[in-house]
Design a protein around this motif. Sequence first.
Motif, PDB file in Angstrom:
ATOM      1  N   GLN A  56       0.831  -1.201   0.000  1.00 66.78           N
ATOM      2  CA  GLN A  56       0.000   0.000   0.000  1.00 66.78           C
ATOM      3  C   GLN A  56       0.868   1.254   0.000  1.00 66.78           C
ATOM      4  O   GLN A  56       0.598   2.211  -0.728  1.00 66.78           O
ATOM      5  CB  GLN A  56      -0.929   0.005   1.211  1.00 66.78           C
ATOM      6  N   ALA A  57       1.927   1.253   0.831  1.00 64.11           N
ATOM      7  CA  ALA A  57       2.815   2.418   0.905  1.00 64.11           C
ATOM      8  C   ALA A  57       3.541   2.639  -0.414  1.00 64.11           C
ATOM      9  O   ALA A  57       3.699   3.778  -0.877  1.00 64.11           O
ATOM     10  CB  ALA A  57       3.815   2.249   2.042  1.00 64.11           C
ATOM     11  N   VAL A  62       4.249   5.655  -5.449  1.00 59.37           N
ATOM     12  CA  VAL A  62       4.258   5.687  -6.919  1.00 59.37           C
ATOM     13  C   VAL A  62       3.218   6.684  -7.424  1.00 59.37           C
ATOM     14  O   VAL A  62       3.483   7.450  -8.354  1.00 59.37           O
ATOM     15  CB  VAL A  62       4.022   4.271  -7.482  1.00 59.37           C
ATOM     16  N   ALA A  63       2.044   6.703  -6.788  1.00 60.25           N
ATOM     17  CA  ALA A  63       1.000   7.649  -7.195  1.00 60.25           C
ATOM     18  C   ALA A  63       1.453   9.090  -6.959  1.00 60.25           C
ATOM     19  O   ALA A  63       1.246   9.955  -7.813  1.00 60.25           O
ATOM     20  CB  ALA A  63      -0.290   7.370  -6.431  1.00 60.25           C
ATOM     21  N   ARG A  64       2.093   9.333  -5.808  1.00 58.90           N
ATOM     22  CA  ARG A  64       2.593  10.692  -5.532  1.00 58.90           C
ATOM     23  C   ARG A  64       3.648  11.098  -6.549  1.00 58.90           C
ATOM     24  O   ARG A  64       3.675  12.238  -7.019  1.00 58.90           O
ATOM     25  CB  ARG A  64       3.183  10.768  -4.119  1.00 58.90           C
ATOM     26  N   GLU A  67       1.934  11.943  -9.819  1.00 57.40           N
ATOM     27  CA  GLU A  67       1.263  13.241  -9.697  1.00 57.40           C
ATOM     28  C   GLU A  67       2.271  14.384  -9.766  1.00 57.40           C
ATOM     29  O   GLU A  67       2.009  15.416 -10.396  1.00 57.40           O
ATOM     30  CB  GLU A  67       0.481  13.314  -8.394  1.00 57.40           C
ATOM     31  N   ALA A  68       3.417  14.198  -9.123  1.00 56.68           N
ATOM     32  CA  ALA A  68       4.449  15.235  -9.147  1.00 56.68           C
ATOM     33  C   ALA A  68       4.994  15.424 -10.559  1.00 56.68           C
ATOM     34  O   ALA A  68       5.223  16.557 -11.001  1.00 56.68           O
ATOM     35  CB  ALA A  68       5.580  14.886  -8.175  1.00 56.68           C
ATOM     36  N   LEU A  69       5.196  14.320 -11.275  1.00 56.05           N
ATOM     37  CA  LEU A  69       5.680  14.430 -12.652  1.00 56.05           C
ATOM     38  C   LEU A  69       4.655  15.130 -13.543  1.00 56.05           C
ATOM     39  O   LEU A  69       5.019  15.953 -14.388  1.00 56.05           O
ATOM     40  CB  LEU A  69       5.997  13.047 -13.213  1.00 56.05           C
TER      41      LEU A  69
END
Length: 125
Positions: A56-57, A62-64, A67-69
């Motif tokens: 989960q972490a 990976v999602a963060r 989103e940053a990219l």
Amino acid sequence: MCPVQLHPQRLLLQLRDGRLMEAQRDGAMECVECGRCDDACPSRIPLLQRYREAKQAIGAAVARRSEALAARERHRMRQLRLGREEEHRVERSERNAGMSSADAVAAAIARAQARRATGRNEPKA
């Protein structure tokens, strides 16, 4: 003992140290959550639970990152657009620098009539 050939001890150490991306490279996301590592652990460490939390972490990290990219790319595109708009503004001001206001209005009217004549201002159907 692991059907996916993971190394539970190595993954556990990486997770304890907070090295999530290293654990991901070593296959933490490939864990099929069979529970054999829990059964085989002589210290009765709840490995399966820790791997679930790690998955989960890692997914959240990976999602963060994605989103940053995406935000970085949006910012880059905005900067390019603002630069183009500034260039156009400077060109217009240089073009109109020697004109009186009446000449500028006449030039704008001429540009509008030229666009209308070529059909560039026609509403799209």
